[in-house]
Design a protein around this motif. Structure first.
Motif, PDB file in Angstrom:
ATOM      1  N   LEU A  94      -2.648 -32.513 -44.851  1.00  0.00           N
ATOM      2  CA  LEU A  94      -1.229 -32.119 -44.694  1.00  0.00           C
ATOM      3  C   LEU A  94      -1.021 -31.484 -43.264  1.00  0.00           C
ATOM      4  N   LEU A  95      -2.148 -31.191 -42.570  1.00  0.00           N
ATOM      5  CA  LEU A  95      -1.802 -30.771 -40.987  1.00  0.00           C
ATOM      6  C   LEU A  95      -2.391 -31.852 -40.273  1.00  0.00           C
ATOM      7  N   SER A  96      -1.820 -31.656 -38.929  1.00  0.00           N
ATOM      8  CA  SER A  96      -2.370 -32.538 -37.922  1.00  0.00           C
ATOM      9  C   SER A  96      -3.678 -31.789 -37.393  1.00  0.00           C
ATOM     10  N   PRO A  97      -4.415 -32.319 -36.549  1.00  0.00           N
ATOM     11  CA  PRO A  97      -5.621 -32.012 -36.020  1.00  0.00           C
ATOM     12  C   PRO A  97      -5.299 -30.585 -34.999  1.00  0.00           C
ATOM     13  N   GLU A  98      -6.036 -29.565 -35.136  1.00  0.00           N
ATOM     14  CA  GLU A  98      -5.794 -28.378 -34.312  1.00  0.00           C
ATOM     15  C   GLU A  98      -4.184 -27.823 -34.419  1.00  0.00           C
ATOM     16  N   PRO A  99      -4.002 -27.512 -35.661  1.00  0.00           N
ATOM     17  CA  PRO A  99      -2.749 -27.168 -35.792  1.00  0.00           C
ATOM     18  C   PRO A  99      -2.475 -25.491 -35.351  1.00  0.00           C
ATOM     19  N   ALA A 104     -14.733 -13.406 -43.222  1.00  0.00           N
ATOM     20  CA  ALA A 104     -15.330 -14.797 -43.520  1.00  0.00           C
ATOM     21  C   ALA A 104     -13.934 -15.859 -43.815  1.00  0.00           C
ATOM     22  N   ASP A 105     -13.024 -15.408 -44.155  1.00  0.00           N
ATOM     23  CA  ASP A 105     -11.700 -16.156 -44.080  1.00  0.00           C
ATOM     24  C   ASP A 105     -11.356 -16.329 -42.806  1.00  0.00           C
ATOM     25  N   LYS A 106     -11.317 -15.319 -41.825  1.00  0.00           N
ATOM     26  CA  LYS A 106     -11.021 -15.573 -40.256  1.00  0.00           C
ATOM     27  C   LYS A 106     -11.667 -16.698 -39.804  1.00  0.00           C
ATOM     28  N   GLU A 107     -13.147 -16.893 -40.157  1.00  0.00           N
ATOM     29  CA  GLU A 107     -14.199 -17.696 -39.586  1.00  0.00           C
ATOM     30  C   GLU A 107     -13.688 -18.933 -40.157  1.00  0.00           C
ATOM     31  N   ARG A 108     -13.498 -19.272 -41.442  1.00  0.00           N
ATOM     32  CA  ARG A 108     -13.166 -20.576 -41.965  1.00  0.00           C
ATOM     33  C   ARG A 108     -11.780 -20.869 -41.409  1.00  0.00           C
ATOM     34  N   VAL A 109     -10.891 -20.104 -41.144  1.00  0.00           N
ATOM     35  CA  VAL A 109      -9.673 -20.696 -40.409  1.00  0.00           C
ATOM     36  C   VAL A 109      -9.849 -21.181 -39.248  1.00  0.00           C
ATOM     37  N   LYS A 110     -10.617 -20.538 -38.312  1.00  0.00           N
ATOM     38  CA  LYS A 110     -11.054 -20.729 -37.002  1.00  0.00           C
ATOM     39  C   LYS A 110     -12.034 -21.798 -36.927  1.00  0.00           C
ATOM     40  N   GLU A 111     -12.763 -22.278 -37.703  1.00  0.00           N
ATOM     41  CA  GLU A 111     -13.403 -23.689 -37.757  1.00  0.00           C
ATOM     42  C   GLU A 111     -12.316 -24.963 -38.051  1.00  0.00           C
ATOM     43  N   ASN A 112     -11.080 -24.448 -38.614  1.00  0.00           N
ATOM     44  CA  ASN A 112     -10.257 -25.581 -38.890  1.00  0.00           C
ATOM     45  C   ASN A 112      -9.397 -25.745 -37.498  1.00  0.00           C
ATOM     46  N   THR A 113      -9.133 -24.695 -36.753  1.00  0.00           N
ATOM     47  CA  THR A 113      -8.386 -24.852 -35.592  1.00  0.00           C
ATOM     48  C   THR A 113      -8.615 -23.592 -34.748  1.00  0.00           C
ATOM     49  N   GLN A 114      -8.532 -24.089 -33.368  1.00  0.00           N
ATOM     50  CA  GLN A 114      -8.791 -23.214 -32.369  1.00  0.00           C
ATOM     51  C   GLN A 114      -7.337 -22.171 -32.095  1.00  0.00           C
ATOM     52  N   HIS A 115      -6.404 -22.478 -32.744  1.00  0.00           N
ATOM     53  CA  HIS A 115      -4.985 -21.972 -32.556  1.00  0.00           C
ATOM     54  C   HIS A 115      -4.591 -20.854 -33.647  1.00  0.00           C
TER      55      HIS A 115
END
Lengths: 187, 354
Positions: free
Chosen positions: B260-265, B283-294
């Motif tokens: 549903l999302l583009s890369p690095e949204p 842990a949630d913050k780390e998981r989100v950061k694994e999916n995007t740097q932004h």
């Protein structure tokens, strides 16, 4: 942001006839007699001294008194804070209830907390369900130069839904349902 | 008081996510000076709905708000929404289609604040809006909330959820708390898992925005059902995402990020603190950061209790996990021109990079 507060508590109880306002206050706190609280809060913006909001909040009543709550042990104690709590959930594994706390004295923001179930008295155990409301009162008492602390946690016994209320709720729901319109849907 | 400076240009799209620490709201500029508002939380500086205060501060006139969406009835998403509905009388008011049902509306009627308060505030807010409006628009999977041209660009705002299969489950939960003659009047607790929330997708043609609300994951009733669906699973991938359910793992699945999302949204989060539950967790913050740097969070401020030391000491004798609910208020603002690929990001108040 700084918050200052002044509370003016007017007591109107036909049950308790104490002579001075402190006694009356304690009676109210202990028994949750009907009272009117006027609370005026001024919010000052630390970035802009000219920006102040004054908000006046009047509360006309508490729920009816809880039986047997007036205790001589706290008669000469001063309430430090009264928290109105709402049970959000009960964790029977950890034996705690997770609660939302709203201060009834002073301008203290809302907090959440966990409270051990051992603080719930046996006579209130049947009231311990999500959504139940309780009062946690923290008392302070100075006796011969030493300070004694006490606290009281009592659940509010709430009235029951009446048939008239249930009927009115159903009728209102029908009126609300008639307002629902349809959005188009994608193919 | 936050100074939000200037309003967006007519050819700019904007997403602003507000968070006071407990709750969230979102204002979206669709272009051409027109707006849609999703949910509501209180701006502590004005005491009013954050998105309403924001639009006032940048000079938006009331008739420029096209729709107000209440994604679900929980207190942290609808505080002040009844005032918002009054402030923008010409805006369509959209609610979850779960409430297109007599029992669900009876739930709102029962917990409308007359007989109960506290945790029922969310129900009170929604009841107040429906009671005072002539028309209310329930949204479900595939509902078109808005389809129009703004500044010559076609914009389509649709609902990805709730899926119809979730209705029965949500209504059964609400019905469980319907008053019965002789039962005690208590407050209405929040009901989990949340499968009734409206997830909003804004299609900009060559780009999209996904606003995840509090929808939780479930194979047939939640996120996976949306992703597996031929229609919603194949929409334009979004470059801006309001992360679902305050970053909780219960509102997440890898396929949201891959399908549903583009890369690095750009990921925008808001926090939630209640009942010994703090979201997002580390842990949630780390998981989100694994999916995007932004990734950014609207309210990253301290959760420390805010009361007199003596009171706190005494309260600690009885309670643990004492946490301030409404922590620092902040906002994340994303803007870009329609023909641009990347968003500019501005942080206000307590907002910070994750």
């Amino acid at each position: 942001m700084n918050v200052s507060n002044s509370s003016d508590i007017n007591l109107e109880s036909s049950v308790f006839k104490g002579n001075d306002s402190t006694d009356k206050l304690q009676a109210v706190i202990a028994g949750f007699r009907p009272i009117e609280i006027t609370r005026e809060t001024t919010i000052k913006d630390e970035y802009d001294n000219s920006f102040n909001i004054t908000h006046t909040n009047k509360k006309n009543k508490y729920e009816p008194p809880v039986q047997g709550i007036w205790s001589p042990a706290i008669a000469d104690s001063t309430p430090l804070q009264i928290w109105e709590g709402t049970v959000i959930n009960v964790n029977n594994d950890d034996k705690v209830m997770n609660v939302l706390l709203e201060a009834k004295l002073d301008q203290v923001p809302r907090h959440s907390a966990s409270i051990d179930l051992e603080w719930v008295s046996d006579q209130d155990k049947d009231l311990l369900v999500p959504g139940a409301v309780f009062y946690l009162t923290l008392f302070k008492r100075t006796k011969r130069g030493s300070i004694e602390n006490s606290q009281e946690l009592r659940f509010r016994r709430r009235p029951s839904w009446s048939k008239a209320q249930v009927d009115r709720i159903e009728k209102t729901a029908e009126v609300l349902l008639a307002k629902m319109k349809t959005l188009p849907r994608a193919e | 008081m936050i100074d939000y400076l200037k309003s967006p240009a007519k050819n700019e799209i904007e997403v602003t996510v507000f968070g006071p620490g407990y709750g969230e709201s979102i204002a979206v500029h669709l272009g051409g000076g027109e707006w849609i508002l999703i949910d509501s939380c209180i701006d502590p500086y004005t005491g009013e709905s954050a998105s309403g205060s924001y639009l006032d501060s940048i000079g938006v006139k009331p008739d420029k708000v096209r729709s107000i969406v209440a994604s679900h009835w929980h207190d942290d998403h609808v505080r002040g929404i009844s005032r918002l509905a009054t402030k923008y009388p010409t805006a369509d008011f959209v609610i979850s289609a779960v409430f297109n049902d007599k029992e669900a509306l009876a739930f709102l009627s029962a917990y409308n604040g007359e007989s109960s308060s506290g945790l029922a505030r969310g129900a009170k807010e929604l009841f107040s809006v429906i009671n005072t409006r002539d028309n209310v628009y329930p949204a479900l999977h595939k509902s078109i909330i808005l389809d129009d041209k703004f500044n010559d660009v076609s914009i389509k705002v649709t609902a990805f959820s709730p899926v119809p299969a979730a209705f029965a489950q949500s209504i059964a939960h609400l019905a469980h708390y319907l008053p019965k003659n002789g039962n005690s009047i208590n407050n209405a607790p929040e009901i989990h898992p949340n499968l009734e929330s409206i997830v909003v997708h804004i299609d900009l043609g060559d780009d999209a925005i996904l606003l995840g609300s509090d929808l939780e994951n479930h194979n047939k009733l939640g996120w996976t059902a949306i992703i597996d669906d031929n229609w919603s699973g194949k929409r334009v991938p979004a470059t801006a995402y309001k992360v679902a359910h305050h970053g909780s793992y219960t509102g997440d699945t890898p396929n949201i990020w891959s399908k549903l999302l583009s890369p690095e949204p750009i990921a925008c989060l808001t926090s939630y603190k209640l009942a010994g539950k703090y979201l997002p967790t580390d842990a949630d913050k780390e998981r989100v950061k694994e999916n995007t740097q932004h990734a950014y969070i609207a309210s990253g401020a301290s959760r420390k209790p805010q009361m007199d030391k003596g009171q706190l000491k005494r309260l600690k004798d009885i309670a643990t996990n004492i946490t301030l609910l409404d922590t620092g208020f902040g906002a994340i603002r994303l803007r870009k021109k329609f023909n641009e690929k990347s968003w500019s990001i501005e942080l206000f108040g307590a907002a910070q990079r994750l």
